[in-house]
Design a protein around this motif. Structure first.
Motif, PDB file in Angstrom:
ATOM      1  N   LEU A   1      26.535 -92.110 -13.032  1.00 61.21           N
ATOM      2  CA  LEU A   1      25.928 -92.294 -14.046  1.00 61.21           C
ATOM      3  C   LEU A   1      24.606 -91.533 -14.577  1.00 61.21           C
ATOM      4  CD1 LEU A   1      25.991 -93.363 -17.028  1.00 61.21           C
ATOM      5  CD2 LEU A   1      24.740 -95.526 -16.087  1.00 61.21           C
ATOM      6  N   VAL A   2      24.614 -90.545 -15.208  1.00 55.77           N
ATOM      7  CA  VAL A   2      23.226 -89.811 -15.428  1.00 55.77           C
ATOM      8  C   VAL A   2      22.772 -89.744 -16.894  1.00 55.77           C
ATOM      9  CG1 VAL A   2      23.976 -87.954 -13.609  1.00 55.77           C
ATOM     10  CG2 VAL A   2      24.454 -87.650 -16.033  1.00 55.77           C
ATOM     11  N   GLN A   3      21.432 -89.425 -16.847  1.00 53.60           N
ATOM     12  CA  GLN A   3      20.943 -89.507 -18.282  1.00 53.60           C
ATOM     13  C   GLN A   3      20.091 -87.935 -18.033  1.00 53.60           C
ATOM     14  OE1 GLN A   3      17.309 -91.423 -19.819  1.00 53.60           O
ATOM     15  NE2 GLN A   3      19.013 -92.487 -21.035  1.00 53.60           N
ATOM     16  N   ILE A   4      20.458 -87.040 -19.158  1.00 50.54           N
ATOM     17  CA  ILE A   4      19.924 -85.670 -19.219  1.00 50.54           C
ATOM     18  C   ILE A   4      19.080 -85.718 -20.341  1.00 50.54           C
ATOM     19  CG2 ILE A   4      21.880 -84.782 -18.036  1.00 50.54           C
ATOM     20  CD1 ILE A   4      22.580 -83.540 -20.961  1.00 50.54           C
ATOM     21  N   THR A   5      17.865 -85.088 -20.247  1.00 53.25           N
ATOM     22  CA  THR A   5      16.872 -84.800 -21.324  1.00 53.25           C
ATOM     23  C   THR A   5      17.156 -83.117 -21.636  1.00 53.25           C
ATOM     24  OG1 THR A   5      15.408 -86.385 -20.577  1.00 53.25           O
ATOM     25  CG2 THR A   5      14.595 -84.669 -22.076  1.00 53.25           C
ATOM     26  N   ILE A   6      17.281 -83.001 -22.812  1.00 50.96           N
ATOM     27  CA  ILE A   6      17.450 -81.570 -23.376  1.00 50.96           C
ATOM     28  C   ILE A   6      16.187 -81.513 -24.119  1.00 50.96           C
ATOM     29  CG2 ILE A   6      18.671 -79.989 -24.847  1.00 50.96           C
ATOM     30  CD1 ILE A   6      20.326 -81.062 -22.542  1.00 50.96           C
ATOM     31  N   LYS A   7      15.486 -80.356 -23.850  1.00 51.47           N
ATOM     32  CA  LYS A   7      14.351 -80.047 -24.499  1.00 51.47           C
ATOM     33  C   LYS A   7      14.339 -78.389 -24.921  1.00 51.47           C
ATOM     34  CE  LYS A   7       9.301 -80.096 -24.536  1.00 51.47           C
ATOM     35  NZ  LYS A   7       8.111 -80.573 -23.337  1.00 51.47           N
ATOM     36  N   ASP A   8      13.946 -77.981 -25.909  1.00 50.83           N
ATOM     37  CA  ASP A   8      13.964 -76.455 -26.500  1.00 50.83           C
ATOM     38  C   ASP A   8      15.435 -75.990 -26.017  1.00 50.83           C
ATOM     39  OD1 ASP A   8      11.332 -76.496 -27.249  1.00 50.83           O
ATOM     40  OD2 ASP A   8      10.432 -76.233 -25.162  1.00 50.83           O
ATOM     41  N   GLN A   9      16.336 -76.733 -26.244  1.00 46.07           N
ATOM     42  CA  GLN A   9      17.938 -76.599 -26.251  1.00 46.07           C
ATOM     43  C   GLN A   9      18.228 -76.221 -24.704  1.00 46.07           C
ATOM     44  OE1 GLN A   9      17.679 -73.388 -29.355  1.00 46.07           O
ATOM     45  NE2 GLN A   9      19.209 -74.700 -30.556  1.00 46.07           N
ATOM     46  N   GLN A  10      17.571 -76.546 -23.708  1.00 48.19           N
ATOM     47  CA  GLN A  10      17.928 -76.500 -22.368  1.00 48.19           C
ATOM     48  C   GLN A  10      17.884 -77.851 -21.667  1.00 48.19           C
ATOM     49  OE1 GLN A  10      15.195 -73.731 -20.742  1.00 48.19           O
ATOM     50  NE2 GLN A  10      16.162 -71.902 -21.440  1.00 48.19           N
ATOM     51  N   ILE A  11      18.425 -77.856 -20.605  1.00 49.98           N
ATOM     52  CA  ILE A  11      18.580 -78.954 -19.884  1.00 49.98           C
ATOM     53  C   ILE A  11      17.226 -79.188 -18.964  1.00 49.98           C
ATOM     54  CG2 ILE A  11      19.473 -80.228 -17.633  1.00 49.98           C
ATOM     55  CD1 ILE A  11      22.060 -78.903 -18.201  1.00 49.98           C
ATOM     56  N   ALA A  12      16.273 -80.135 -19.533  1.00 54.87           N
ATOM     57  CA  ALA A  12      14.933 -80.232 -18.694  1.00 54.87           C
ATOM     58  C   ALA A  12      14.882 -81.458 -17.728  1.00 54.87           C
ATOM     59  CB  ALA A  12      13.790 -80.498 -20.082  1.00 54.87           C
ATOM     60  N   LYS A  13      15.586 -82.399 -17.868  1.00 57.87           N
ATOM     61  CA  LYS A  13      15.595 -83.367 -16.626  1.00 57.87           C
ATOM     62  C   LYS A  13      17.194 -83.705 -16.449  1.00 57.87           C
ATOM     63  CE  LYS A  13      12.902 -87.346 -15.856  1.00 57.87           C
ATOM     64  NZ  LYS A  13      11.777 -88.435 -16.482  1.00 57.87           N
ATOM     65  N   VAL A  14      17.295 -84.362 -15.119  1.00 59.14           N
ATOM     66  CA  VAL A  14      18.643 -85.241 -14.877  1.00 59.14           C
ATOM     67  C   VAL A  14      18.011 -86.184 -14.142  1.00 59.14           C
ATOM     68  CG1 VAL A  14      20.662 -85.091 -13.759  1.00 59.14           C
ATOM     69  CG2 VAL A  14      19.969 -82.827 -14.943  1.00 59.14           C
ATOM     70  N   ASP A  15      18.366 -87.295 -14.762  1.00 58.72           N
ATOM     71  CA  ASP A  15      18.110 -88.740 -14.121  1.00 58.72           C
ATOM     72  C   ASP A  15      19.537 -89.335 -13.454  1.00 58.72           C
ATOM     73  OD1 ASP A  15      15.195 -88.730 -14.267  1.00 58.72           O
ATOM     74  OD2 ASP A  15      15.487 -89.408 -16.366  1.00 58.72           O
ATOM     75  N   LEU A  16      19.658 -89.728 -12.244  1.00 60.31           N
ATOM     76  CA  LEU A  16      20.586 -90.379 -11.762  1.00 60.31           C
ATOM     77  C   LEU A  16      20.229 -91.707 -11.932  1.00 60.31           C
ATOM     78  CD1 LEU A  16      21.470 -87.453 -10.319  1.00 60.31           C
ATOM     79  CD2 LEU A  16      22.323 -89.096  -8.553  1.00 60.31           C
ATOM     80  N   LEU A  17      21.084 -92.540 -12.787  1.00 62.91           N
ATOM     81  CA  LEU A  17      20.811 -94.014 -13.162  1.00 62.91           C
ATOM     82  C   LEU A  17      21.612 -94.805 -12.181  1.00 62.91           C
ATOM     83  CD1 LEU A  17      21.187 -93.789 -17.067  1.00 62.91           C
ATOM     84  CD2 LEU A  17      19.124 -93.584 -15.461  1.00 62.91           C
ATOM     85  N   ARG A  18      23.049 -94.140 -11.677  1.00 66.83           N
ATOM     86  CA  ARG A  18      23.762 -94.814 -10.694  1.00 66.83           C
ATOM     87  C   ARG A  18      24.401 -93.997  -9.969  1.00 66.83           C
ATOM     88  NH1 ARG A  18      26.223 -98.656 -13.819  1.00 66.83           N
ATOM     89  NH2 ARG A  18      27.691 -97.285 -14.362  1.00 66.83           N
TER      90      ARG A  18
END
Length: 103
Positions: free
Chosen positions: A36-53
């Motif tokens: 399970l991941v959570q991504i952050t999109i900033k300025d229309q690009q993948i800025a961060k990928v967090d592995l939640l599980r």
């Protein structure tokens, strides 16, 4: 007889200027590996990928490497980590699932 097979892979390069800024969750499962991941999109690009599980047996090595590769290459199809192929692909597939929500 049971056999192990490589996970189905669904990712690829992210077309520029197509993503909506925000945070999005994505999930993928392959055999015993579940991500399970959570991504952050900033300025229309993948800025961060967090592995939640990340439920895995041998794939911990992929946890710190694959998210960085995805960000650096702006693609959900990157080189896998040797010895952590299933986890690598599961992480990529989870990020791809999250990216699909950002279109």
């Amino acid at each position: 007889m049971l056999s192990c097979s490589a996970p189905t892979f669904v990712g690829g390069p992210i077309p520029p200027d197509t993503l909506k800024d925000g945070t999005y969750d994505g999930e993928a499962k392959d055999g015993p590996v579940k991500v399970l991941v959570q991504i952050t999109i900033k300025d229309q690009q993948i800025a961060k990928v967090d592995l939640l599980r990340h439920r895995t047996w041998k794939g911990k090595a992929a946890e710190s490497i694959i998210p960085d590769r995805i960000i650096d290459e702006q693609s959900t199809k990157v080189d896998v980590v040797s010895g952590a192929t299933v986890s690598s692909r599961a992480i990529m597939n989870a990020v791809e699932a999250a990216v699909k929500k950002a279109y």
